[in-house]
Scaffold this active site. Structure first.
Site, mmCIF file in Angstrom:
data_model
loop_
_atom_site.group_PDB
_atom_site.id
_atom_site.type_symbol
_atom_site.label_atom_id
_atom_site.label_comp_id
_atom_site.label_asym_id
_atom_site.label_seq_id
_atom_site.Cartn_x
_atom_site.Cartn_y
_atom_site.Cartn_z
ATOM 1 N N ASP A 215 -8.842 -14.854 10.795
ATOM 2 C CA ASP A 215 -7.558 -14.167 10.658
ATOM 3 C C ASP A 215 -6.446 -15.197 10.867
ATOM 4 O OD1 ASP A 215 -6.073 -11.382 10.600
ATOM 5 O OD2 ASP A 215 -5.331 -12.363 12.405
ATOM 6 N N TYR B 272 3.990 -14.108 13.301
ATOM 7 C CA TYR B 272 4.433 -13.630 11.984
ATOM 8 C C TYR B 272 5.907 -13.929 11.740
ATOM 9 C CZ TYR B 272 0.085 -10.919 11.942
ATOM 10 O OH TYR B 272 -1.233 -10.540 11.967
ATOM 11 N N HIS C 75 -12.832 -6.931 7.662
ATOM 12 C CA HIS C 75 -11.998 -8.032 8.149
ATOM 13 C C HIS C 75 -12.568 -8.724 9.383
ATOM 14 C CE1 HIS C 75 -8.414 -10.358 8.811
ATOM 15 N NE2 HIS C 75 -8.245 -9.841 10.017
#
Length: 324
Positions: A106, A240, A303
């Site tokens: 990730d 982010y 994921h």
């Protein structure tokens, strides 16, 4: 040093890159460094720590900057890829080592990829999961989304400080359960997922399972929830908020391949592989990853591939490590 909830794994702390860092460690031998993603913890690598250490390696998984028992600096600009790669480079030094194989999943995958790109002297090989390698390009992902007319992608929702934090903090365990399940291979509802937030918030488009999937126990979920109850969500979300800054700073490496031995692993149902650029990134591997030793898409996995398919990932990873 403290014992961990995982047999054979101990938790330790050190200072690296001017922050306190907690890490999990098992085994002795050549160093393998594991970088987790969002919203996770060193604990995401519990299966790999055991298997890789048993195979003759020193397996170390830190809580990344902003998570768990590792320090969370307040300023948003302290979470660029340069800080994160710096943390890993300095952790190798703090562990008394001069080189490592770096593994990431990730958000930890871009950390691992860039560690290999920027410090090939230190990181002699790289294995990354879920997020394909793409050399720094000519447009950042937020601008690319705007150009496509997309304004409801989860990356965009995370940009405004405090918004996602407030939503996730209301019910930490429930939020994590929905995120873990919705991004997993078990979740087959076509209109659900947190790529495009059609419901306006992160959790509006997620689902809670009737029963926990086989790879996630109540004890696992409790551990993750306890970590976020203590550390909060801000540190991880700040990663982010540096997407555009990362892109601006990485100009000198535009188009650069990673030449060391490399490996890629992902689940066929991983939403990241449905991102607009993913297919072209995978197709470009002969050019961008000339040292590639294998690109493995595990059928039916989602994921959280190293947890959903622990045995298969462990086998592929140990084969890669032993082949170096």
């Amino acid at each position: 040093m403290t014992s961990s909830p995982v047999p054979g794994v101990t938790l330790k702390t050190t200072t690296a890159n001017n922050i306190h860092m907690r890490y999990a460690e098992a085994g002795t031998g050549p160093l393998v460094l594991f970088c987790h993603g969002w919203p996770e913890s060193w604990y995401s690598w519990r299966h790999q720590l055991q298997a890789v250490s048993a195979a003759g390696f020193r397996a170390v998984a830190p809580d990344m900057r902003g998570y768990g028992g590792t320090q969370s600096p307040e300023p948003i600009d302290q979470y660029t890829l340069f800080h994160l790669v710096g943390d890993m480079a300095e952790l190798v030094k703090a562990l008394g080592e001069t080189k490592a194989v770096i593994v990431g999943h990730d958000w930890g995958a871009p950390v691992a990829w860039h560690a290999a790109l920027w410090r090939p002297d230190l990181f002699t090989a790289v294995s990354a999961m879920s997020v394909p390698y793409a050399p720094p390009g000519y447009i950042d992902i937020l601008s690319a989304l705007e150009k496509l007319g997309i304004d409801n992608f989860y990356l965009q929702y995370f940009q405004k400080p405090g918004v996602a934090e407030a939503e996730l903090q209301q019910d930490i365990r429930g939020a994590l359960l929905k995120l873990y399940y919705t991004a997993s291979g078990e979740m087959l509802e076509k209109d659900k997922g947190f790529g495009r937030l059609t419901g306006g918030t992160l959790l509006a488009n997620t689902v809670a399972p009737q029963a926990l999937p086989a790879w996630l126990s109540d004890a696992d979920l409790d551990y993750y929830a306890g970590e976020f109850a203590r550390a909060g969500f801000r540190g991880g979300l700040n990663w982010y908020r540096n997407l555009r800054r990362n892109w601006e700073l990485s100009g000198p490496w535009r188009g650069q391949p990673i030449r060391q031995p490399s490996q890629f692993i992902a689940g066929s149902r991983d939403g990241v592989l449905r991102f607009p650029a993913a297919k072209s990134q995978l197709d470009a591997y002969p050019t961008t990853l000339p040292g590639l030793r294998g690109s493995h898409i595990l059928e039916g996995a989602g994921h959280w591939v190293q947890q959903e398919r622990a045995a298969e990932v462990n086998r592929l990873l140990i084969e890669f490590l032993k082949g170096l």
